[in-house]
Design an enzyme around this catalytic site. Structure first.
Site, PDB file in Angstrom:
ATOM      1  N   PRO A   1       0.900  -0.904   0.099  1.00  0.00           N
ATOM      2  CA  PRO A   1      -0.086   0.029  -0.235  1.00  0.00           C
ATOM      3  C   PRO A   1       0.994   1.392   0.276  1.00  0.00           C
ATOM      4  O   PRO A   1       1.954   1.135   0.858  1.00  0.00           O
ATOM      5  CB  PRO A   1      -0.688  -0.205   1.109  1.00  0.00           C
ATOM      6  CG  PRO A   1       0.292  -1.056   1.774  1.00  0.00           C
ATOM      7  CD  PRO A   1       0.358  -1.833   1.409  1.00  0.00           C
TER       8      PRO A   1
ATOM      9  N   THR B   1       0.447   5.564  -0.530  1.00  0.00           N
ATOM     10  CA  THR B   1       0.143   6.930  -0.572  1.00  0.00           C
ATOM     11  C   THR B   1       0.382   7.739  -1.621  1.00  0.00           C
ATOM     12  O   THR B   1       1.451   7.698  -1.122  1.00  0.00           O
ATOM     13  CB  THR B   1      -0.662   7.710   0.977  1.00  0.00           C
ATOM     14  OG1 THR B   1      -0.952   6.756   2.066  1.00  0.00           O
ATOM     15  CG2 THR B   1      -1.127   8.992   0.463  1.00  0.00           C
TER      16      THR B   1
ATOM     17  N   ALA C   1      -3.762   3.592   1.557  1.00  0.00           N
ATOM     18  CA  ALA C   1      -4.686   3.466   3.036  1.00  0.00           C
ATOM     19  C   ALA C   1      -5.472   4.314   2.515  1.00  0.00           C
ATOM     20  O   ALA C   1      -5.857   5.584   2.504  1.00  0.00           O
ATOM     21  CB  ALA C   1      -3.956   4.592   4.289  1.00  0.00           C
TER      22      ALA C   1
ATOM     23  N   GLN D   1      -6.257  -1.241   2.502  1.00  0.00           N
ATOM     24  CA  GLN D   1      -5.761  -1.258   3.737  1.00  0.00           C
ATOM     25  C   GLN D   1      -6.836   0.072   4.491  1.00  0.00           C
ATOM     26  O   GLN D   1      -6.480   1.246   3.954  1.00  0.00           O
ATOM     27  CB  GLN D   1      -4.320  -0.757   3.353  1.00  0.00           C
ATOM     28  CG  GLN D   1      -3.563  -0.010   5.392  1.00  0.00           C
ATOM     29  CD  GLN D   1      -2.155   0.913   4.888  1.00  0.00           C
ATOM     30  OE1 GLN D   1      -2.521   1.484   4.595  1.00  0.00           O
ATOM     31  NE2 GLN D   1      -0.871  -0.808   5.330  1.00  0.00           N
TER      32      GLN D   1
ATOM     33  N   TYR E   1       0.831   5.613  12.804  1.00  0.00           N
ATOM     34  CA  TYR E   1      -0.790   5.852  12.788  1.00  0.00           C
ATOM     35  C   TYR E   1      -1.604   5.608  13.586  1.00  0.00           C
ATOM     36  O   TYR E   1      -0.720   4.872  14.957  1.00  0.00           O
ATOM     37  CB  TYR E   1      -0.803   5.062  11.504  1.00  0.00           C
ATOM     38  CG  TYR E   1      -0.183   6.160  10.500  1.00  0.00           C
ATOM     39  CD1 TYR E   1      -0.382   7.642   9.970  1.00  0.00           C
ATOM     40  CD2 TYR E   1      -0.038   5.313   9.229  1.00  0.00           C
ATOM     41  CE1 TYR E   1      -0.166   8.033   9.056  1.00  0.00           C
ATOM     42  CE2 TYR E   1       0.615   5.922   8.125  1.00  0.00           C
ATOM     43  CZ  TYR E   1       1.106   7.673   8.453  1.00  0.00           C
ATOM     44  OH  TYR E   1       1.357   7.929   6.586  1.00  0.00           O
TER      45      TYR E   1
ATOM     46  N   ARG F   1      -1.279  -5.052   9.489  1.00  0.00           N
ATOM     47  CA  ARG F   1       0.231  -5.023   8.999  1.00  0.00           C
ATOM     48  C   ARG F   1       1.180  -4.114  10.450  1.00  0.00           C
ATOM     49  O   ARG F   1       0.098  -3.213  11.410  1.00  0.00           O
ATOM     50  CB  ARG F   1       0.126  -4.140   8.598  1.00  0.00           C
ATOM     51  CG  ARG F   1       1.647  -3.695   7.818  1.00  0.00           C
ATOM     52  CD  ARG F   1       1.688  -2.474   6.717  1.00  0.00           C
ATOM     53  NE  ARG F   1       2.761  -2.224   5.613  1.00  0.00           N
ATOM     54  CZ  ARG F   1       3.231  -1.375   4.792  1.00  0.00           C
ATOM     55  NH1 ARG F   1       2.279   0.186   5.274  1.00  0.00           N
ATOM     56  NH2 ARG F   1       4.720  -1.505   3.828  1.00  0.00           N
TER      57      ARG F   1
ATOM     58  N   GLY G   1       7.292  -1.708  -2.737  1.00  0.00           N
ATOM     59  CA  GLY G   1       6.052  -0.588  -3.798  1.00  0.00           C
ATOM     60  C   GLY G   1       6.577   0.595  -4.024  1.00  0.00           C
ATOM     61  O   GLY G   1       6.152  -0.099  -5.253  1.00  0.00           O
TER      62      GLY G   1
END
Length: 369
Positions: free
Chosen positions: A30, A32, A63, A106, A185, A232, A323
């Site tokens: 994932p 962003t 996400a 995600q 996060y 994750r 990624g």
């Protein structure tokens, strides 16, 4: 170099994930990229981007926030309205039409990684401790604000929002979701002592600090099934002001609390097989392990990450999440198969710029994967 002279990589062997057949062991991590509409709705450009990369064995989509207060940065995706659901359904349909494998979404709540200039709301977090660095907003980087400490009602509502978003994800065509408890996060903020100073049942001891993540996982698994629920983590990764002070105690406890639930997978970010904790977590987690290798921060390796990925497979990972190699190389599977050179990432366009440049315009080789 051709496929006739390049040894077949174990990354290209077929695999299974949560009951789905995969064409290979490569998973898109994932990432962003801030290409959603301002309200978080996925765009047609995003559908094109993911469809371009459909030869990966599986895709973990970027996400998405489960509510407005959880928003982190401008133009990130969300999934808590009908418009969000329709936008993501367009993405999953495009990947399916391109012959792609299963997609997971995600789910990420930013916690203190957020700003009123972006979300219109004061961020909430385990404790009123601000992010110790500026954050990107629609008008540029601004100093972080002090978040409001979450009440018991906030915790209950947030858990319910994760479950509701998971149900929307399945309705939008995803095979399942990934609960994001990594990278500084909200869920990671509960895990870490420097961001969680609570004295109630969600802080203090290891058992208290893992409670929120475990309750989110339970709620999501109840909503859509454990076989559709991934988790994750990123032990020791010091992003967004987080420091794991006791990873050797914390993460084994977290896995012991969740390992027997029949979850779809564990996604271990920044996995280093040379670290003793990696072997310990692999032993504790008897289900599918997706591992994300540590690659140079300033470049993609000339082999597209193949050597690091194969090292993780040899150390016990089942699938490998990459990624930036997939960002810059829509046909990464073909390049690994043939040994072809890889594109470099154009970091200038990776985030906050919008549009196709550095997103859907990376060149592909003429031979399809």
């Amino acid at each position: 170099m051709t496929s006739e002279t390049t040894p077949l990589s174990p990354l290209l062997a077929p695999a299974r994930l949560a009951g789905h057949d995969l064409a290979n062991r490569l998973v898109i991590a994932p990432m962003t990229r801030n290409r959603a509409d301002s309200d978080g709705t996925p765009t047609a450009l995003m559908a094109e981007y993911y469809a371009q990369r459909a030869t990966a064995g599986a895709i973990i989509a970027e996400a998405s926030t489960p509510n407005e207060v959880g928003r982190t940065y401008p133009n990130i995706t969300a999934l808590h309205t009908d418009a969000h659901t329709a936008g993501w359904r367009r993405v999953t349909r495009a990947v399916r039409d391109a012959g792609g494998g299963p997609m997971f979404l995600q789910i990420q709540h930013g916690g203190r990684v957020g700003h009123p200039a972006t979300s219109g709301r004061t961020p909430i977090a385990p404790s009123p401790i601000p992010l110790p660095e500026p954050i990107h907003t629609p008008s540029g980087r601004q100093a972080a604000v002090t978040p409001r400490e979450m009440t018991s009602d906030d915790i209950r509502r947030t858990i319910a929002d994760f479950a509701a978003t998971a149900r929307r994800a399945v309705d939008a065509g995803f095979a399942g979701v990934e609960v994001h408890s990594a990278n500084g996060y909200l869920l990671h903020q509960f895990l870490a002592t420097d961001s969680n100073r609570r004295t109630d049942g969600y802080g203090g001891s290891v058992a208290g600090r893992i409670r929120f993540t475990t309750e989110v996982v339970d709620a999501v698994a109840t909503a859509i099934g454990a076989h559709r629920t991934g988790l994750r983590i990123s032990p020791g990764h010091t992003v967004n002001g987080i420091t794991d002070t006791d990873p050797d105690e914390l993460y084994p406890a977290l896995l012991r609390a969740n390992a027997e639930k029949g979850l779809a997978y564990l996604h271990l970010a920044f996995a280093d097989p040379a670290q003793p904790l990696f072997a310990r977590l692999r032993t504790l987690w008897t289900g599918t392990l997706i591992a994300n290798p540590v690659l140079p921060a300033d470049r993609i390796p000339a082999d597209g990450g193949r050597a690091a990925a194969e090292r993780l497979l040899g150390s016990g990972a089942d699938l490998i999440a990459l990624g930036r190699p997939f960002l810059a190389n829509p046909d990464l599977v073909h390049r690994i198969r043939t040994g072809a050179p890889v594109n470099a990432v154009r970091a200038k366009y990776a985030m906050y710029t919008g549009g196709p440049t550095g997103y859907t315009d990376y060149p592909r080789l003429l031979t399809p994967s």
